[in-house]
Write an enzyme that holds these catalytic residues in place. Structure first.
Site, PDB file in Angstrom:
ATOM      1  CG  ASP A 186      24.746  25.668  16.482  1.00 44.08           C
ATOM      2  OD1 ASP A 186      25.843  25.873  17.022  1.00 44.08           O
ATOM      3  OD2 ASP A 186      23.910  26.573  16.281  1.00 44.08           O
TER       4      ASP A 186
ATOM      5  CE1 TYR B 264      26.271  37.487  20.471  1.00 47.20           C
ATOM      6  CE2 TYR B 264      27.445  39.257  19.344  1.00 47.20           C
ATOM      7  CZ  TYR B 264      26.877  38.736  20.496  1.00 47.20           C
ATOM      8  OH  TYR B 264      26.925  39.464  21.654  1.00 47.20           O
ATOM      9  NE  ARG B 265      23.671  30.366  13.091  1.00 45.18           N
ATOM     10  CZ  ARG B 265      22.838  29.598  13.784  1.00 45.18           C
ATOM     11  NH1 ARG B 265      23.283  28.844  14.776  1.00 45.18           N
ATOM     12  NH2 ARG B 265      21.554  29.572  13.483  1.00 45.18           N
TER      13      ARG B 265
ATOM     14  CD1 TRP C 220      24.183  39.548  17.554  1.00 46.50           C
ATOM     15  CD2 TRP C 220      22.890  41.304  17.073  1.00 46.50           C
ATOM     16  NE1 TRP C 220      24.998  40.540  17.107  1.00 46.50           N
ATOM     17  CE2 TRP C 220      24.239  41.633  16.806  1.00 46.50           C
ATOM     18  CE3 TRP C 220      21.899  42.250  16.854  1.00 46.50           C
ATOM     19  CZ2 TRP C 220      24.614  42.883  16.322  1.00 46.50           C
ATOM     20  CZ3 TRP C 220      22.266  43.490  16.367  1.00 46.50           C
ATOM     21  CH2 TRP C 220      23.605  43.809  16.102  1.00 46.50           C
TER      22      TRP C 220
ATOM     23  CD  GLU D  92      32.919  41.418  26.021  1.00 44.68           C
ATOM     24  OE1 GLU D  92      31.959  40.845  26.549  1.00 44.68           O
ATOM     25  OE2 GLU D  92      32.892  42.642  25.703  1.00 44.68           O
TER      26      GLU D  92
ATOM     27  CG  ASN E  62      29.310  42.810  24.131  1.00 47.32           C
ATOM     28  OD1 ASN E  62      29.592  42.344  25.229  1.00 47.32           O
ATOM     29  ND2 ASN E  62      28.895  42.056  23.118  1.00 47.32           N
TER      30      ASN E  62
ATOM     31  N   GLY F  57      15.573  36.256  16.755  1.00 48.14           N
ATOM     32  CA  GLY F  57      14.913  34.971  16.883  1.00 48.14           C
ATOM     33  C   GLY F  57      13.436  35.077  17.160  1.00 48.14           C
TER      34      GLY F  57
END
Length: 529
Positions: free
Chosen positions: A329, A183-184, A197, A280, A179, A230
């Site tokens: 953001d 992602y920052r 993530w 991808e 994949n 998170g």
């Protein structure tokens, strides 16, 4: 012909008059971001919206570095990046793949062979390390230092410097498929970064699968989400683990690689809402009509883009989280601090005199608005494959993609608009859509003024607005809880008797076509500007 790499793309930008070289000294701490922000907003509301791509050639503190920003920051550049005159043409190519014409004769079957061969030519190609420009310079161990890269700080209250345009490569521990996501990454020190993530992202699921494989009974007593992305319940979850299980988790790693500065199609592919079973790298090959060349990484068992400017290699330690953020953001607000996995860098490889690719997100319109619009146009056929009644969609930049979706449909039965709303909320990353407006097929969803006119005239608010609860984007600061809140659907279609509307529905104003044609001829003589 496909762009071989970022440098090939830069040459094309300059040839097309889309690149501005910045020779004045500019600081990567805030100054570059401010310049890129102003450039992104040049020509707002005009055909020339978006300003030029920016190549900073005199980076303060980095005498040998160059930084590219705003490379995707206009409709014209987005088309150049994907080598097309129309983004809808790419959607057409996808439709052909999804709905091929069934051959009715031997001749028809023979005509299909070139197309099948073409698709087979899009799969990534592995090349040797000696032919891979990304390995011209290799740093391992004590030589690894992220601060050798001109990584930007983009907003004053950011928690630090952030890598903002990375292609993050992970491998599904069950299927083995790769994949590539974007992602920052907050830089903590010379060898570690955060890995943002969000819990619903593919890489976070890879990590949870790795956790499940490491400790099969873990799911019964621990919030896997909290252990991977998170999570505010991390400490409580870890307390439920016995010492043996905790040791297993802390001793296991998931390998990760990060490519920075790839050809534009490969970078773009990292943000597309691809089905999990489609790599991808294959999407990038399809977009560029040429396979992506890959090479084996030095310290991890992953294949990386061979022509990237930088490759970061390393691992994420299972169960290890660290505070990440704040970060300015694309919502126009700061994302607050939360706990996320930590990426440990074991090697950095790069080209000679590498070019660092970065972006800034913030109040729209920004560079990501044009990338989001490309996703909207190109992947409309995938939505229509699931819900063929959808005519068109619009994700306005001001709605930051996940806050507002406008959808036109061919309405066929009572409650059809609500069926579409619920279908969208059940569709991959579209589950985060906070507000959905559904209009009839004769409404141009790209004309926001027309949508507002239809919506405000066509709804009885109590009857036509639907609320539901479910997962919301981690960036949503207004939801009642992190990652969980309410969403709204508005049925702005004409109402039918079968939906309980017994009054007559009026027609919209429209002049007779014959009159319009006569005035078209007359208009040229009137001199009205």
């Amino acid at each position: 012909m496909a762009y071989n790499d970022l440098r090939d793309w830069i040459k094309q930008l300059e040839k097309a008059g889309e690149l501005k070289r910045i020779t004045a000294e500019v600081d990567p701490i805030l100054e570059m971001a401010e310049i890129a922000d102003r450039a992104a907003k040049l020509g707002r509301g005009t055909a020339k919206a978006g300003g030029p791509a920016l190549l900073f050639e005199n980076v303060k503190g980095y005498p040998k570095a160059r930084v590219l920003m705003n490379q995707f920051g206009s409709e014209r550049r987005m088309k150049l990046a994907l080598e097309t005159d129309s983004l809808d043409d790419i959607a057409g190519r996808i439709r052909e793949l999804l709905h091929p014409v069934s051959p009715t004769s031997l001749f028809d079957k023979l005509k299909m062979l070139p197309k099948l061969a073409e698709i087979g030519g899009f799969f990534p190609k592995l090349i040797s390390a000696r032919d891979a420009p990304c390995k011209e310079v290799i740093h391992r161990g004590d030589d690894v230092n992220l601060f050798d890269l001109p990584i930007l700080k983009t907003w004053p209250q950011d928690g630090g410097r952030f890598i903002t345009l990375p292609c993050v490569i992970t491998r599904d521990p069950k299927s083995g498929k790769r994949n590539v996501g974007m992602y920052r990454m907050q830089v903590y020190d010379g060898k570690t970064t955060g890995m943002h993530w969000q819990r619903q992202k593919v890489a976070a699921e890879h990590m949870r699968d790795r956790l499940r494989a490491t400790t099969p009974n873990l799911a019964s007593g621990v919030d896997l989400m909290a252990l991977t992305a998170g999570g505010t319940a991390t400490a409580a979850s870890l307390e439920t683990l016995n010492a043996t299980t905790l040791t297993k988790i802390r001793n296991d790693r998931m390998e990760v690689a990060v490519a920075i500065g790839t050809d534009p199609a490969t970078t773009f592919s990292a943000i597309v809402p691809a089905p999990p079973e489609v790599e991808e790298y294959l999407i990038a090959g399809f977009l560029r009509q040429k396979p992506v060349e890959l090479v084996k990484a030095e310290t991890v068992d992953l294949e990386v883009p061979a022509h990237a400017e930088y490759i970061l290699e390393g691992y994420v330690q299972l169960g290890e989280l660290r505070t990440e953020g704040p970060f300015g953001d694309h919502t126009g607000f700061y994302t607050m601090q939360d706990d996320y996995p930590v990426f440990h860098v074991t090697a950095i490889t790069h080209r000679k005199q590498p070019i660092y690719a970065a972006t800034i997100v913030g109040k729209p319109p920004m560079e990501d608005a044009w990338m989001g619009k490309a996703v909207e146009r190109i992947f409309l056929p995938l939505m229509q494959m699931t819900m063929p009644e959808i005519v068109d969609v619009n994700l306005p930049a001001e709605g930051v993609f996940h806050n507002l979706m406008i959808v036109s449909i061919r309405k066929s039965y009572a409650g059809h608009a609500r069926k579409v709303m619920n279908g969208i909320w059940a569709m991959g990353q579209a589950m985060f859509t906070k507000c959905i407006i559904v209009v009839d097929e004769d409404c141009d969803v790209q004309d926001v003024a027309e949508v507002v006119l239809r919506t405000t005239n066509n709804i009885d608010p109590e009857r036509d607005i639907q609320f539901t609860l479910g997962p919301v984007d981690s960036l949503d600061h207004a939801s009642r809880l992190p990652n969980y809140g309410s969403k709204m659907g508005i049925d702005a279609t004409r109402k039918w008797a079968a939906e309980g509307f017994t009054r007559e529905w009026p027609g919209m104003l429209a002049m007779e076509p014959e009159v319009k044609m006569r005035v078209d001829v007359l208009w040229k003589k009137l001199g009205i500007e």
